[in-house]
Design a protein around this motif. Structure first.
Motif, PDB file in Angstrom:
ATOM      1  N   ALA A  78       0.847  -1.199   0.000  1.00  0.00           N
ATOM      2  CA  ALA A  78       0.000   0.000   0.000  1.00  0.00           C
ATOM      3  C   ALA A  78       0.882   1.248   0.000  1.00  0.00           C
ATOM      4  O   ALA A  78       1.949   1.265   0.625  1.00  0.00           O
ATOM      5  N   ILE A  79       0.441   2.232  -0.742  1.00  0.00           N
ATOM      6  CA  ILE A  79       1.166   3.505  -0.801  1.00  0.00           C
ATOM      7  C   ILE A  79       0.251   4.576  -0.212  1.00  0.00           C
ATOM      8  O   ILE A  79      -0.908   4.688  -0.614  1.00  0.00           O
ATOM      9  N   VAL A  80       0.770   5.333   0.752  1.00  0.00           N
ATOM     10  CA  VAL A  80      -0.011   6.438   1.305  1.00  0.00           C
ATOM     11  C   VAL A  80       0.795   7.724   1.133  1.00  0.00           C
ATOM     12  O   VAL A  80       1.855   7.893   1.746  1.00  0.00           O
ATOM     13  N   ASP A  81       0.339   8.597   0.256  1.00  0.00           N
ATOM     14  CA  ASP A  81       1.043   9.860  -0.021  1.00  0.00           C
ATOM     15  C   ASP A  81       0.013  10.873  -0.485  1.00  0.00           C
ATOM     16  O   ASP A  81      -0.821  10.563  -1.337  1.00  0.00           O
ATOM     17  N   ASP A  82       0.069  12.076   0.073  1.00  0.00           N
ATOM     18  CA  ASP A  82      -0.905  13.091  -0.341  1.00  0.00           C
ATOM     19  C   ASP A  82      -0.523  13.726  -1.678  1.00  0.00           C
ATOM     20  O   ASP A  82      -1.312  14.448  -2.259  1.00  0.00           O
TER      21      ASP A  82
ATOM     22  N   SER B 183      -0.185  12.402  10.168  1.00  0.00           N
ATOM     23  CA  SER B 183       1.119  12.300   9.503  1.00  0.00           C
ATOM     24  C   SER B 183       1.511  10.830   9.385  1.00  0.00           C
ATOM     25  O   SER B 183       0.829   9.944   9.927  1.00  0.00           O
ATOM     26  N   GLY B 184       2.642  10.573   8.699  1.00  0.00           N
ATOM     27  CA  GLY B 184       3.144   9.208   8.579  1.00  0.00           C
ATOM     28  C   GLY B 184       3.366   8.559   9.943  1.00  0.00           C
ATOM     29  O   GLY B 184       2.819   7.479  10.220  1.00  0.00           O
ATOM     30  N   PRO B 185       4.144   9.209  10.836  1.00  0.00           N
ATOM     31  CA  PRO B 185       4.364   8.631  12.165  1.00  0.00           C
ATOM     32  C   PRO B 185       3.060   8.428  12.958  1.00  0.00           C
ATOM     33  O   PRO B 185       2.939   7.473  13.720  1.00  0.00           O
ATOM     34  N   ASP B 186       2.071   9.328  12.755  1.00  0.00           N
ATOM     35  CA  ASP B 186       0.772   9.144  13.418  1.00  0.00           C
ATOM     36  C   ASP B 186       0.155   7.811  13.002  1.00  0.00           C
ATOM     37  O   ASP B 186      -0.386   7.074  13.829  1.00  0.00           O
ATOM     38  N   LEU B 187       0.221   7.535  11.689  1.00  0.00           N
ATOM     39  CA  LEU B 187      -0.353   6.290  11.173  1.00  0.00           C
ATOM     40  C   LEU B 187       0.417   5.085  11.728  1.00  0.00           C
ATOM     41  O   LEU B 187      -0.173   4.072  12.100  1.00  0.00           O
ATOM     42  N   GLN B 188       1.734   5.245  11.799  1.00  0.00           N
ATOM     43  CA  GLN B 188       2.580   4.173  12.344  1.00  0.00           C
ATOM     44  C   GLN B 188       2.127   3.835  13.777  1.00  0.00           C
ATOM     45  O   GLN B 188       1.947   2.665  14.124  1.00  0.00           O
TER      46      GLN B 188
ATOM     47  N   LEU C 110       5.070   4.831   2.983  1.00  0.00           N
ATOM     48  CA  LEU C 110       4.333   5.869   3.711  1.00  0.00           C
ATOM     49  C   LEU C 110       5.048   7.222   3.661  1.00  0.00           C
ATOM     50  O   LEU C 110       6.217   7.334   4.045  1.00  0.00           O
ATOM     51  N   ASP C 111       4.317   8.231   3.191  1.00  0.00           N
ATOM     52  CA  ASP C 111       4.850   9.593   3.181  1.00  0.00           C
ATOM     53  C   ASP C 111       4.954  10.088   4.625  1.00  0.00           C
ATOM     54  O   ASP C 111       4.087   9.811   5.458  1.00  0.00           O
TER      55      ASP C 111
ATOM     56  N   ALA D 259      -3.702   9.031   5.377  1.00  0.00           N
ATOM     57  CA  ALA D 259      -3.659   7.947   6.362  1.00  0.00           C
ATOM     58  C   ALA D 259      -5.078   7.522   6.729  1.00  0.00           C
ATOM     59  O   ALA D 259      -5.371   6.330   6.867  1.00  0.00           O
ATOM     60  N   GLU D 260      -5.962   8.518   6.849  1.00  0.00           N
ATOM     61  CA  GLU D 260      -7.348   8.243   7.215  1.00  0.00           C
ATOM     62  C   GLU D 260      -8.020   7.351   6.173  1.00  0.00           C
ATOM     63  O   GLU D 260      -8.745   6.409   6.510  1.00  0.00           O
ATOM     64  N   GLU D 261      -7.726   7.663   4.892  1.00  0.00           N
ATOM     65  CA  GLU D 261      -8.324   6.896   3.796  1.00  0.00           C
ATOM     66  C   GLU D 261      -7.843   5.437   3.849  1.00  0.00           C
ATOM     67  O   GLU D 261      -8.621   4.505   3.633  1.00  0.00           O
TER      68      GLU D 261
END
Lengths: 123, 412
Positions: free
Chosen positions: A8-12, A62-67, A54-55, A37-39
């Motif tokens: 999966a790629i997450v980047d705005d 943010s990326g670290p938030d998702l982590q 992850l961006d 990240a929400e999506e």
């Protein structure tokens, strides 16, 4: 390599979301791309994702938030961070925090493949 | 008795005669001194014949010998060639019996010195029934030069503030250019992979090549926006769409906002009239308000860092742009001090951002203010008069200073 392995790629950033999936597909993985990240969290991919590209900096989560969120949910998905900020301290910090790798944009396809292989435990 | 009365009268009249003369002399000296101190001289002008009467100070301002006959043609020989159309306009209006004349004219003296004059006169009817104008000519060079100097300082300060914002923006710019560059490299690599395969994927390769071009164009747009934002120039008066101006600034600062984890929301009024002013200067103000708002939210962890940029009509004919944050807010007793030069609440701030911003807005005859939100955070906003079709730019304070700056450069 397992064709069904989902990356999966997450980047705005739209440029990355358009260009990265084809490259990752060429490596032989299946791919899904998300703008936030929400999506990603709301999708049905979380449980199946074998590696997350992850961006680092995104509006909202943010990326670290998702982590952190994934860790709280007990989802142990290997993470390859990508970031536009060339900052070695940040890179070491992220790797120390459990990330597989942190790549500075623009990165070479070889560097990405190496990171993905490390993440998936392929030598 | 009558003799003595007479002699008393004579005695009284005797000393009185020189007193009148003395008084007149004293008044003349006083008027001359007032003229000199105020650098203003008086004149009377028969519009029909062009004949004039000048007081001593007018001769001094024009640097003409008092023996030279005073008339409108003589005055014309001293007027700066660029201002001759204005001068002839004044004569035309006088010949058409305009009730009053107010002109700012420049003199070019034979030694190439430049002087700025303020000329005011009012029409009256002479004894012959013809129009005559009685008025004053004041040498306002000093005031003009200090206004020019002030204008220059303001321009330079605005440029400096831009440059200091540049530091904060460098990361943002690098990021903005880097994103499409990353796309270009990834796309081109993918394209090669597709072509090098045993059975080349030509359609895929074409699509990735197209995406490469798109990303290249995106990078060019960033560069074009930067050029527009950072080139040094004085104030210009042009029609500016604040929505467009704000969008450009937001595009350039999006990374800075992203890094500070700011959630940006915009509410741009669809039917926003244009304003008149210097696009780059106004963008400088918008940028400054955005960066301040982002800075004010850096330490906020217990609520979303929301930034709302809104445009609307404050009143009919008045356009407003506001930047609302959910940051640390402002103390009400600090609200005005925020706009003072070198006042800062930020450790890394120079404290000139808001002060320069306010002077830019004021030079556009607008208003910049700060207010506390009902909820957390603060709102900074400015309002400007909407552009009125046909009125041109003469009524704009900002339109005049830069012109004079250019003049100063030319005449220096």
């Amino acid at each position: 390599m397992d064709k069904a392995t989902l990356v999966a790629i997450v980047d705005d950033d739209v440029s990355m979301r358009q260009s990265l999936p084809d490259l990752v597909k060429k490596f032989g993985f299946s791919v899904r791309a998300f703008a936030s990240a929400e999506e990603f969290l709301a999708s049905d991919c979380v449980g199946q994702t074998k590696c997350l590209i992850l961006d680092f900096a995104m509006p909202g989560m943010s990326g670290p938030d998702l982590q952190r969120e994934l860790a709280l949910r007990g989802q142990k998905i290997p993470i390859v961070f990508i970031t536009g900020q060339v900052d070695q301290d940040l890179r070491h910090q992220l790797i120390a925090g459990g990330a597989v790798e942190c790549l500075f944009k623009p990165f070479s396809p070889a560097a990405l493949l190496k990171a993905l292989n490390t993440a998936l435990g392929v030598s | 008795m009558s003799q003595s009365t007479c002699s008393e009268r004579n005695q009284a009249a005797g000393p009185m005669l020189p007193t009148v003369l003395e008084a007149r002399k004293w008044h003349e000296d006083l008027l001359a001194e007032i003229e000199r101190v105020s650098s203003a001289g008086g004149f009377c002008w028969q519009a029909g014949t062009g004949e004039m009467i000048w007081t001593g100070e007018v001769y001094r301002i024009l640097e003409l010998d008092p023996a030279v006959p005073a008339n409108i043609r003589q005055l014309g020989t001293r007027i700066h060639s660029d201002d001759l159309p204005l001068f002839h306009d004044m004569i035309d209006r006088a010949l058409r019996d305009a009730p009053g004349l107010t002109y700012q004219l420049r003199l070019r003296l034979p030694n190439q010195t430049l002087k700025y004059l303020q000329l005011c006169a009012r029409r009256s009817e002479g004894s012959d029934g013809q129009s005559q104008y009685i008025g004053a000519i004041q040498d306002v060079s000093r005031r003009w030069l200090s206004e020019e100097a002030l204008g220059n300082v303001r321009c330079e300060l605005a440029r400096l503030a831009r440059v200091s914002s540049l530091g904060a923006l460098t990361a943002s710019i690098a990021h903005e250019v880097n994103q499409p560059l990353s796309g270009i490299i990834t796309n081109a690599s993918t394209c090669l992979e597709m072509l090098d395969a045993e059975s080349p994927d030509l359609d895929g390769a074409r699509e990735t090549a197209r995406r490469t071009i798109r990303d290249g164009e995106r990078a060019c747009e960033v560069i074009a926006r930067l050029r527009a934002l950072f080139c040094k120039r004085g104030g210009k008066a042009e029609s500016v769409d604040l929505n467009d101006a704000a969008r450009e600034v937001l595009a350039l600062s999006s990374n800075e906002l992203r890094l500070k984890r700011v959630v940006l929301r915009t509410e741009f009024s669809e039917y926003l009239p244009a304003v008149t002013g210097d696009r780059v200067q106004l963008q400088q103000v918008i940028l400054n308000l955005l960066l301040n708002a982002a800075e004010a939210m850096v330490e906020i962890e217990d609520r979303p860092r929301q930034l709302l940029v809104r445009t609307d009509l404050e009143a009919p004919g008045r356009v407003r742009l506001s930047v609302q944050d959910t940051g640390v807010g402002i103390e009400s007793h600090n609200a005005e001090r925020l706009f003072e030069a070198f006042y800062t609440t930020k450790s890394g701030g120079m404290g000139i951002g808001l002060s320069v911003s306010r002077s830019i807005i004021e030079s556009h005859r607008g208003r910049l203010w700060a207010e506390r939100n009902a909820g957390p955070g603060a709102t900074f906003a400015f309002s400007l008069a909407a552009h009125e079709g046909g009125r041109g730019t003469q009524s704009l304070g900002s339109a005049r200073l830069p012109t004079n700056t250019e003049r100063l450069v030319r005449s220096a």
